[in-house]
Design a protein around this motif. Structure first.
Motif, PDB file in Angstrom:
ATOM      1  N   ALA A 139       0.818  -1.214   0.000  1.00 53.58           N
ATOM      2  CA  ALA A 139       0.000   0.000   0.000  1.00 53.58           C
ATOM      3  C   ALA A 139       0.855   1.270   0.000  1.00 53.58           C
ATOM      4  O   ALA A 139       0.409   2.320  -0.455  1.00 53.58           O
ATOM      5  CB  ALA A 139      -0.959  -0.003   1.191  1.00 53.58           C
ATOM      6  N   THR A 140       2.082   1.177   0.488  1.00 48.31           N
ATOM      7  CA  THR A 140       2.956   2.351   0.412  1.00 48.31           C
ATOM      8  C   THR A 140       3.202   2.709  -1.057  1.00 48.31           C
ATOM      9  O   THR A 140       3.063   3.869  -1.464  1.00 48.31           O
ATOM     10  CB  THR A 140       4.305   2.068   1.112  1.00 48.31           C
ATOM     11  OG1 THR A 140       4.049   1.713   2.463  1.00 48.31           O
ATOM     12  CG2 THR A 140       5.226   3.271   1.062  1.00 48.31           C
ATOM     13  N   HIS A 181      -2.064   7.821   6.864  1.00 47.12           N
ATOM     14  CA  HIS A 181      -1.134   6.755   7.253  1.00 47.12           C
ATOM     15  C   HIS A 181       0.295   7.279   7.099  1.00 47.12           C
ATOM     16  O   HIS A 181       0.553   8.107   6.226  1.00 47.12           O
ATOM     17  CB  HIS A 181      -1.352   5.543   6.352  1.00 47.12           C
ATOM     18  CG  HIS A 181      -0.550   4.351   6.764  1.00 47.12           C
ATOM     19  ND1 HIS A 181       0.669   4.051   6.220  1.00 47.12           N
ATOM     20  CD2 HIS A 181      -0.801   3.395   7.694  1.00 47.12           C
ATOM     21  CE1 HIS A 181       1.140   2.942   6.785  1.00 47.12           C
ATOM     22  NE2 HIS A 181       0.269   2.522   7.676  1.00 47.12           N
ATOM     23  N   SER A 183       2.757   6.147   5.730  1.00 48.79           N
ATOM     24  CA  SER A 183       3.336   5.938   4.401  1.00 48.79           C
ATOM     25  C   SER A 183       2.997   7.072   3.432  1.00 48.79           C
ATOM     26  O   SER A 183       3.661   7.233   2.412  1.00 48.79           O
ATOM     27  CB  SER A 183       2.861   4.602   3.814  1.00 48.79           C
ATOM     28  OG  SER A 183       1.465   4.623   3.622  1.00 48.79           O
ATOM     29  N   ASP A 261      -7.131   6.174   0.760  1.00 47.35           N
ATOM     30  CA  ASP A 261      -6.289   5.095   1.278  1.00 47.35           C
ATOM     31  C   ASP A 261      -7.213   4.108   1.989  1.00 47.35           C
ATOM     32  O   ASP A 261      -7.613   4.316   3.133  1.00 47.35           O
ATOM     33  CB  ASP A 261      -5.233   5.671   2.228  1.00 47.35           C
ATOM     34  CG  ASP A 261      -4.279   4.594   2.746  1.00 47.35           C
ATOM     35  OD1 ASP A 261      -4.550   3.393   2.516  1.00 47.35           O
ATOM     36  OD2 ASP A 261      -3.275   4.959   3.384  1.00 47.35           O
ATOM     37  N   ALA A 263      -6.426   0.821   2.419  1.00 42.65           N
ATOM     38  CA  ALA A 263      -5.499  -0.323   2.415  1.00 42.65           C
ATOM     39  C   ALA A 263      -6.167  -1.590   2.930  1.00 42.65           C
ATOM     40  O   ALA A 263      -6.118  -2.623   2.289  1.00 42.65           O
ATOM     41  CB  ALA A 263      -4.251   0.005   3.229  1.00 42.65           C
ATOM     42  N   PHE A 264      -6.803  -1.487   4.097  1.00 40.03           N
ATOM     43  CA  PHE A 264      -7.552  -2.665   4.554  1.00 40.03           C
ATOM     44  C   PHE A 264      -9.035  -2.355   4.744  1.00 40.03           C
ATOM     45  O   PHE A 264      -9.873  -3.253   4.644  1.00 40.03           O
ATOM     46  CB  PHE A 264      -6.930  -3.254   5.824  1.00 40.03           C
ATOM     47  CG  PHE A 264      -6.970  -2.343   7.026  1.00 40.03           C
ATOM     48  CD1 PHE A 264      -7.965  -2.488   7.971  1.00 40.03           C
ATOM     49  CD2 PHE A 264      -6.026  -1.339   7.201  1.00 40.03           C
ATOM     50  CE1 PHE A 264      -8.017  -1.646   9.073  1.00 40.03           C
ATOM     51  CE2 PHE A 264      -6.073  -0.501   8.307  1.00 40.03           C
ATOM     52  CZ  PHE A 264      -7.078  -0.648   9.244  1.00 40.03           C
ATOM     53  N   ASP A 290      -4.694  -2.795  -0.149  1.00 38.88           N
ATOM     54  CA  ASP A 290      -3.631  -3.773   0.065  1.00 38.88           C
ATOM     55  C   ASP A 290      -4.155  -5.173  -0.202  1.00 38.88           C
ATOM     56  O   ASP A 290      -5.339  -5.456   0.017  1.00 38.88           O
ATOM     57  CB  ASP A 290      -3.135  -3.688   1.519  1.00 38.88           C
ATOM     58  CG  ASP A 290      -1.630  -3.499   1.604  1.00 38.88           C
ATOM     59  OD1 ASP A 290      -0.929  -4.022   0.726  1.00 38.88           O
ATOM     60  OD2 ASP A 290      -1.168  -2.830   2.545  1.00 38.88           O
ATOM     61  N   HIS A 292      -1.830  -7.934   0.739  1.00 35.42           N
ATOM     62  CA  HIS A 292      -1.177  -8.767   1.761  1.00 35.42           C
ATOM     63  C   HIS A 292      -1.693  -8.476   3.171  1.00 35.42           C
ATOM     64  O   HIS A 292      -1.106  -8.907   4.145  1.00 35.42           O
ATOM     65  CB  HIS A 292       0.345  -8.684   1.669  1.00 35.42           C
ATOM     66  CG  HIS A 292       0.916  -7.299   1.741  1.00 35.42           C
ATOM     67  ND1 HIS A 292       2.007  -6.926   1.003  1.00 35.42           N
ATOM     68  CD2 HIS A 292       0.560  -6.214   2.440  1.00 35.42           C
ATOM     69  CE1 HIS A 292       2.305  -5.659   1.269  1.00 35.42           C
ATOM     70  NE2 HIS A 292       1.442  -5.204   2.132  1.00 35.42           N
ATOM     71  N   LYS A 293      -2.778  -7.732   3.263  1.00 34.98           N
ATOM     72  CA  LYS A 293      -3.452  -7.589   4.554  1.00 34.98           C
ATOM     73  C   LYS A 293      -4.690  -8.489   4.544  1.00 34.98           C
ATOM     74  O   LYS A 293      -4.577  -9.695   4.669  1.00 34.98           O
ATOM     75  CB  LYS A 293      -3.771  -6.126   4.826  1.00 34.98           C
ATOM     76  CG  LYS A 293      -2.497  -5.348   5.176  1.00 34.98           C
ATOM     77  CD  LYS A 293      -2.712  -3.887   5.389  1.00 34.98           C
ATOM     78  CE  LYS A 293      -1.391  -3.204   5.745  1.00 34.98           C
ATOM     79  NZ  LYS A 293      -1.484  -1.751   5.627  1.00 34.98           N
TER      80      LYS A 293
HETATM   81  C1  LIG Z   1      -0.577  -0.850   5.893  1.00 35.60           C
HETATM   82  C2  LIG Z   1      -1.067   0.436   5.406  1.00 35.60           C
HETATM   83  C3  LIG Z   1      -0.328   1.189   4.489  1.00 35.60           C
HETATM   84  C4  LIG Z   1       1.054   0.779   4.013  1.00 35.60           C
HETATM   85  O1  LIG Z   1       1.009  -0.485   3.469  1.00 35.60           O
HETATM   86  P1  LIG Z   1       2.261  -1.422   3.130  1.00 35.60           P
HETATM   87  O2  LIG Z   1       1.583  -2.558   2.500  1.00 35.60           O
HETATM   88  O3  LIG Z   1       2.888  -1.741   4.453  1.00 35.60           O
HETATM   89  O4  LIG Z   1       3.172  -0.694   2.237  1.00 35.60           O
HETATM   90  C5  LIG Z   1      -0.894   2.360   4.023  1.00 35.60           C
HETATM   91  N1  LIG Z   1      -2.088   2.774   4.463  1.00 35.60           N
HETATM   92  C6  LIG Z   1      -2.812   2.090   5.378  1.00 35.60           C
HETATM   93  C7  LIG Z   1      -4.131   2.632   5.830  1.00 35.60           C
HETATM   94  C8  LIG Z   1      -2.325   0.903   5.882  1.00 35.60           C
HETATM   95  O5  LIG Z   1      -3.040   0.212   6.783  1.00 35.60           O
END
Ligand SMILES: *Cc1c(COP(=O)(O)O)cnc(C)c1O
Length: 475
Positions: A139-140, A181, A183, A261, A263-264, A290, A292-293
């Protein structure tokens, strides 16, 4: 061919079988394996002059590292936000390395696998078909890719071509967010926009979601200034969501790039109970999710979805290499993502989606959330802990019931014991100034029995620590 290669070429099938046996053994103990272990200092390794062959390498690996492997992929690893790996995803991952193809353009089956996986995921999340999706490593990188495309858009609003002339050519940079986040800051640094380019908006009271009245006030103070807004769809501490519907409405009246964002938090989309949290997200210009989450495929996989392929092409095209073809004429992932060569990282996702379907993912997400809520309730009932926020989805954000001046120290001791014992992995955090601990439940293996074990473990450690502090306090 060197003799060591020739030897392994002839032993290929046996080697794969040995590796599968080794992996099978590891996985069959995963649920009882420790989640943390003290690491020794590994003595420096010498590069062998003569290779030992892969079977001996497997043995050497086991001798050197085997005892130090932990259950990062197991059912009680609640640190950060990391899923495990499903059986189907593992099969897909092995085949990705077996096939070892770079998904590039239509002439390669790997291109079709990635494109199909992106389409399946679009269906899983209920995203409109006009989003172009690409796999990136996490997600980064997904945030980076979305924001790089946003940067190109911002330049276009000012008559500047950032891809050609650099970020320094931008006349003004306005980027806003409430609870980005970490990142996101990293992405802004890599993009040459700078970490300080971000304007932090206030959040709603007792929330991590943006106060959109503050955004409206900012807009009123900056008339006709295009900007980038980075929305949170699932913050890491409390899984809070910005009001995406309100943002979508604002977008009709004002000129800004909406990057989400998710990601999850994007996995709210797989359940009718939580889907409403994402209402309005189809107005986004770019979306990070993401894999891998909560998809529970192995590291390293995430998706970036964008609505602006031309801008993305302007940023990421790799022109001038005749063998890659004309970037504009022949679609090739190489011209839309940061990497040129990439592993076939869509294949684990493809396998897992086929194997468990929308229903499998819906059940997993709903089960993880039910267990997170149960964990939260039982921690409160125990009397040792308090929640710092309601358990909205898969994260329990809690602290110890200790006076504020001793909280940091107690949490430190608590986590130290936890890591030493290795039954459950949790990560420290600070929530609105309060030292805290978080548990993120996004693993397909986690069951009610795991929650029983975890509650017992956390109570045991909390009791030991408060006894200890009573003794210290009396002295
Ligand atoms: C984990 C996460 C990221 C970064 O993800 P990576 O897969 O570790 O690069 C970015 N934003 C959110 C909201 C996250 O939970």
């Amino acid at each position: 061919m060197n003799a060591s290669f020739r030897h392994d070429l002839l032993q290929f099938s046996e080697l794969l079988q040995q590796t599968a046996d080794y992996a099978g053994d590891f996985l069959s103990h995963l649920h009882e394996e420790k989640v943390s272990k003290a690491m020794p200092s590994f003595p420096a390794a010498a590069l062998p002059e003569k290779g030992m062959g892969a079977a001996a390498a497997l043995e050497a690996f086991d001798n050197r590292f085997g005892d130090h492997l932990v259950a990062n992929a197991g059912p009680r690893y609640f640190g950060f936000v990391t899923g495990g790996v499903t059986p189907a995803a593992l099969a897909g991952d092995w085949l990705a390395a077996t096939i070892d193809m770079n998904p590039a353009d239509r002439s390669a089956v790997s291109y079709h696998i990635e494109t199909e996986t992106i389409a399946l995921l679009r269906q899983l999340f209920g995203l409109p078909e006009d989003y172009l999706g690409c796999f990136v490593s996490g997600a980064t990188m997904s945030n980076f890719t979305g924001l790089a495309t946003a940067r190109q858009w911002l330049g276009a609003q000012q008559g500047v071509d950032v891809a050609a002339d650099g970020a320094a050519a931008l006349k003004a940079v306005h980027i806003l967010s409430a609870t980005p986040h970490s990142s996101v800051y990293k992405a802004l640094s890599m993009l040459g926009l700078g970490r300080n380019a971000l304007t932090l908006l206030p959040t709603l009271p007792d929330r991590e979601a943006a106060d959109l009245q503050a955004l409206k006030a900012w807009i009123a103070g900056h008339p006709d200034q295009p900007f980038i807004y980075i929305a949170s769809a699932g913050t890491v501490n409390t899984v809070d969501f910005d009001d995406l519907q309100e943002l979508a409405a604002l977008k009709k009246e004002h000129t800004f790039w909406l990057h989400i964002d998710a990601a999850f938090g994007g996995f709210a989309a797989v359940s009718p109970r939580y889907r409403h949290l994402l209402n309005g997200w189809e107005a986004a210009d770019s979306i990070t999710i993401d894999a891998h989450k909560w998809l529970n495929v192995p590291y390293d996989a995430a998706m970036i979805y964008t609505r602006h392929p031309q801008l993305q092409l302007a940023v990421f095209q790799n022109p001038g290499a005749a063998y890659l073809g004309d970037p504009a004429a022949n679609f090739n992932y190489i011209h839309y993502a940061p990497e040129n060569s990439r592993r076939l990282r869509s294949l684990p996702a493809w396998f897992s989606l086929q194997a468990y379907g929308a229903e499998g993912y819906r059940d997993m997400v709903e089960s993880n959330i039910r267990l997170a809520r149960q964990l939260g309730e039982r921690l409160v009932q125990s009397g040792h802990f308090r929640l710092l926020a309601p358990v909205r989805m898969c994260v329990v954000c809690f602290s110890l019931n200790q006076p504020a001046d001793r909280l940091q120290e107690h949490i430190h001791l608590f986590l130290q014991q936890l890591v030493k014992r290795g039954l459950v992995y949790l990560t420290p955090t600070v929530y609105k100034g309060t030292p805290a601990i978080r548990a993120a439940l996004v693993n397909w293996r986690t069951t009610d029995q795991d929650i029983d074990k975890v509650v017992h473990e956390l109570e045991t450690i909390a009791t030991a620590i408060s006894d200890l502090s009573a003794i210290i306090g009396n002295n």
